[in-house]
Design a protein around this motif. Sequence first.
Motif, PDB file in Angstrom:
ATOM      1  N   ASP A  69      80.743  -9.601  19.559  1.00 48.38           N
ATOM      2  CA  ASP A  69      79.338  -9.467  19.174  1.00 48.38           C
ATOM      3  C   ASP A  69      79.041 -10.150  17.843  1.00 48.38           C
ATOM      4  O   ASP A  69      77.894 -10.437  17.520  1.00 48.38           O
ATOM      5  CB  ASP A  69      78.970  -7.970  19.117  1.00 48.38           C
ATOM      6  N   ASN A  70      80.071 -10.421  17.035  1.00 51.79           N
ATOM      7  CA  ASN A  70      79.829 -10.936  15.691  1.00 51.79           C
ATOM      8  C   ASN A  70      79.187 -12.325  15.687  1.00 51.79           C
ATOM      9  O   ASN A  70      78.362 -12.624  14.842  1.00 51.79           O
ATOM     10  CB  ASN A  70      81.149 -10.980  14.915  1.00 51.79           C
ATOM     11  N   ARG A  71      79.592 -13.192  16.598  1.00 54.73           N
ATOM     12  CA  ARG A  71      79.069 -14.550  16.606  1.00 54.73           C
ATOM     13  C   ARG A  71      78.634 -15.027  17.990  1.00 54.73           C
ATOM     14  O   ARG A  71      77.670 -15.738  18.135  1.00 54.73           O
ATOM     15  CB  ARG A  71      80.148 -15.524  16.085  1.00 54.73           C
ATOM     16  N   PHE A  72      79.397 -14.646  18.986  1.00 51.54           N
ATOM     17  CA  PHE A  72      79.288 -15.345  20.262  1.00 51.54           C
ATOM     18  C   PHE A  72      78.393 -14.639  21.262  1.00 51.54           C
ATOM     19  O   PHE A  72      77.623 -15.269  21.979  1.00 51.54           O
ATOM     20  CB  PHE A  72      80.693 -15.514  20.851  1.00 51.54           C
ATOM     21  N   ASP A  73      78.479 -13.320  21.346  1.00 54.60           N
ATOM     22  CA  ASP A  73      77.786 -12.560  22.383  1.00 54.60           C
ATOM     23  C   ASP A  73      76.715 -11.689  21.728  1.00 54.60           C
ATOM     24  O   ASP A  73      76.968 -10.539  21.385  1.00 54.60           O
ATOM     25  CB  ASP A  73      78.803 -11.704  23.139  1.00 54.60           C
ATOM     26  N   LEU A  74      75.535 -12.231  21.566  1.00 51.38           N
ATOM     27  CA  LEU A  74      74.493 -11.558  20.789  1.00 51.38           C
ATOM     28  C   LEU A  74      73.696 -10.598  21.669  1.00 51.38           C
ATOM     29  O   LEU A  74      72.571 -10.854  22.069  1.00 51.38           O
ATOM     30  CB  LEU A  74      73.574 -12.605  20.137  1.00 51.38           C
ATOM     31  N   ARG A  75      74.320  -9.466  21.982  1.00 50.76           N
ATOM     32  CA  ARG A  75      73.682  -8.421  22.763  1.00 50.76           C
ATOM     33  C   ARG A  75      73.630  -7.138  21.943  1.00 50.76           C
ATOM     34  O   ARG A  75      74.381  -6.986  20.979  1.00 50.76           O
ATOM     35  CB  ARG A  75      74.461  -8.179  24.059  1.00 50.76           C
ATOM     36  N   PRO A  76      72.776  -6.178  22.315  1.00 51.17           N
ATOM     37  CA  PRO A  76      72.695  -4.926  21.550  1.00 51.17           C
ATOM     38  C   PRO A  76      73.996  -4.127  21.640  1.00 51.17           C
ATOM     39  O   PRO A  76      74.832  -4.369  22.512  1.00 51.17           O
ATOM     40  CB  PRO A  76      71.551  -4.157  22.228  1.00 51.17           C
TER      41      PRO A  76
END
Length: 732
Positions: free
Chosen positions: A638-645
Amino acid sequence: MGRKVILATCALNQWALDFDGNLRRILKSVEVARSRGARYRLGPELDVCGYGCADHFYESDTLLHCFQVLKELLESPVTQDIICDVGMPVMHHNVRYNCRVIFLNKKILLIRPKMLLANHGNNRELRWFSPWNKLGIVLFLIPDFETVPFGDGVLSTNDTCIGSEICAELWNPRSPHVDMGLDGVEIITNSSASYHELSKASRRVSLIRSATSKSGGIYMFANQRGCDGDRLYYDGCAMIAVNGDIVAQGAQFSLEDVVRRIHVSSRIPCHRVKVDFSLSESQDVYFPSHEPIEWRFHLAEEEISLGPACWLWDYLRRSGQAGFLLPLSGGVDSSSTACIVYSMCHQICQAVKNGSAQVLEDVRHVVGNAAYTPKEPRELCGRLFTTCYMASENSSQDTCNRAKDLAAQIGSTHINLNIDMAVKAILGIFSLVTGKLPQFRANGGSTRENIALQNVQARVRMILAYLFAQLSLWAQGRPGGLLVLGSANVDESLTGYFTKYDCSSADINPIGGISKTDLKRFLQYCADKFKLSALHSILAAPPSAELEPLRHGHVSQTDESDMGMTYTELSLIGRLRKISKCGPYSMFCKLIHMWRETCSPSQVAVKVKHFFRMYSANRHKMTTVTPAYHAENYSPDDNRFDLRPFLYNTLWNRQFRCIDEQVTTLSTLRQEALLSFQPYTAGTVHSETKPCSSRTIVLHKTQLPTPDCIKCMHARLVQTVLDILTIIKTGQ
């Protein structure tokens, strides 16, 4: 008649914001290019400051230091009499651009801004830069009050014409090289910061081949190499193509800071910048034809042994630490991490054997011995790598033996310890405060108690891992500390099948972007290549966290039963979720087709809904996940690549309702389809000597065909075919 030109492209191991180190590596590459007779040197994207500066691009300091480095490059005697092409951010009219700065003999010839920015996956270029969308050239006032050409232009030398692309522009369907080729540009350069993903090299090679196969000419590709300071590893692959053929190839993975390739070869109009300079020698009549080379692509398991290993080495030598520590459980994941470290040691020894002074200097600095020279990987592994098996009352002797055997074969310093005393002390504190002692499910406890007891063991291991990483060398009288390595794979991250802040929490994780399926292939590769026989038993054992009580001394808990699906299924679901951008309903619709041979629609629905419940309930764990090597496009980082809640409604009401409605519809259709196959007229007597008397099939809403009916239907079909063949044969 053709002309002979000598061109140099390179792969540099640049480091974000390491301006002095980046300058040294650029000058080294120019020096090597000149020594080989090159008249043009091409470097990777943003090689002055490093590609991974991220929000440091907003800082005026970054721009200032880039121009300081550029000034030193312009004034250096090394850069004279060769066209140099470097990358840096440039501010023009208060707009920040990702640029190539091309100069010769202390004069800037052209500043070419990037026109098509990379803004997907790990790339966020639109966050920091604007694309150049104006036609032609404008004048730019550089800090020393000199004006230089700025914009979409090409260099026109006395003997050829050179145009530039920057990284993602090659991947775009409207690549600039198309118009440049049609306008007579003969040499196209591409300065790239293309990071490694498994099997990505084949896509690069295909694009570069096609860039010159249609309109001819030369295509030069430069790329960054190494860890830029983040999760990504840039894997080099510098190359040169001529008329659709690859004629020069740089190594894809290397421990060297500077790797170069030298080669000898031959709409709207492009704005040409005249340059009084020749890439060819007028006196030289020797004109060799280019020789195509066969590109060797690495298998996925080879790439795992090379890419993450090079990434680890960059991280270790730049961190100032003395080695790595790994909690080694004897399972596939931690064993894969151990094998990657061993592969790193193997590559280091090979580089030293091949005479790399730079790698030898780095090794000596890491081990703190100026006279040390590594002889073989096992010996080096013993100096750099500590493994630790942390047993509990729930650990089996088999996993302990597997960890010990692997550690012995790779040569790591191995520690065996037991965590039961620490676990009981923590539970004792809880019992003292609450008056209650939780129990495992096997001993009559609830699910909440069972999970809490597993998590205590996992978190104790994390605390001990960091304690030993900080002080184990101190206890031996050696300087420095160790970096803790994680070993959670990408599939476990998808479902959150790990404890938050447990022994999967570490400084860095070389396998966090790699699937379980690929890791098993990698271990088989290591078993064959490095002769590590201990890996055979590791591969044969079912994956298990070993956090629940044993049954008769054997493991009863397995990862796949805990997760409710296999790792193969998880890998496919992960790709559908991220790469195919599927929500619950669209994923269900795809999987009922893909799994139609093994699962009914209702079974697919159960798996899809189970995955999304686990995924959404555990998504918060991605906010604290250990920085991992990026290797898969379906990474959930989630930090850079997978921008989901990370906070979801885990009920997924509407989505799951749509799935249930579709399952009901499919079930109804299936039942109607089965009912359409009807028996012969009711009352027909079946026997071997007396088949069905009726010759017509009638619809019957309440009765399905019996086996005897089906036999009769088959017999009649065969007889009909024989009758037709007889008629054809006799001509009747």
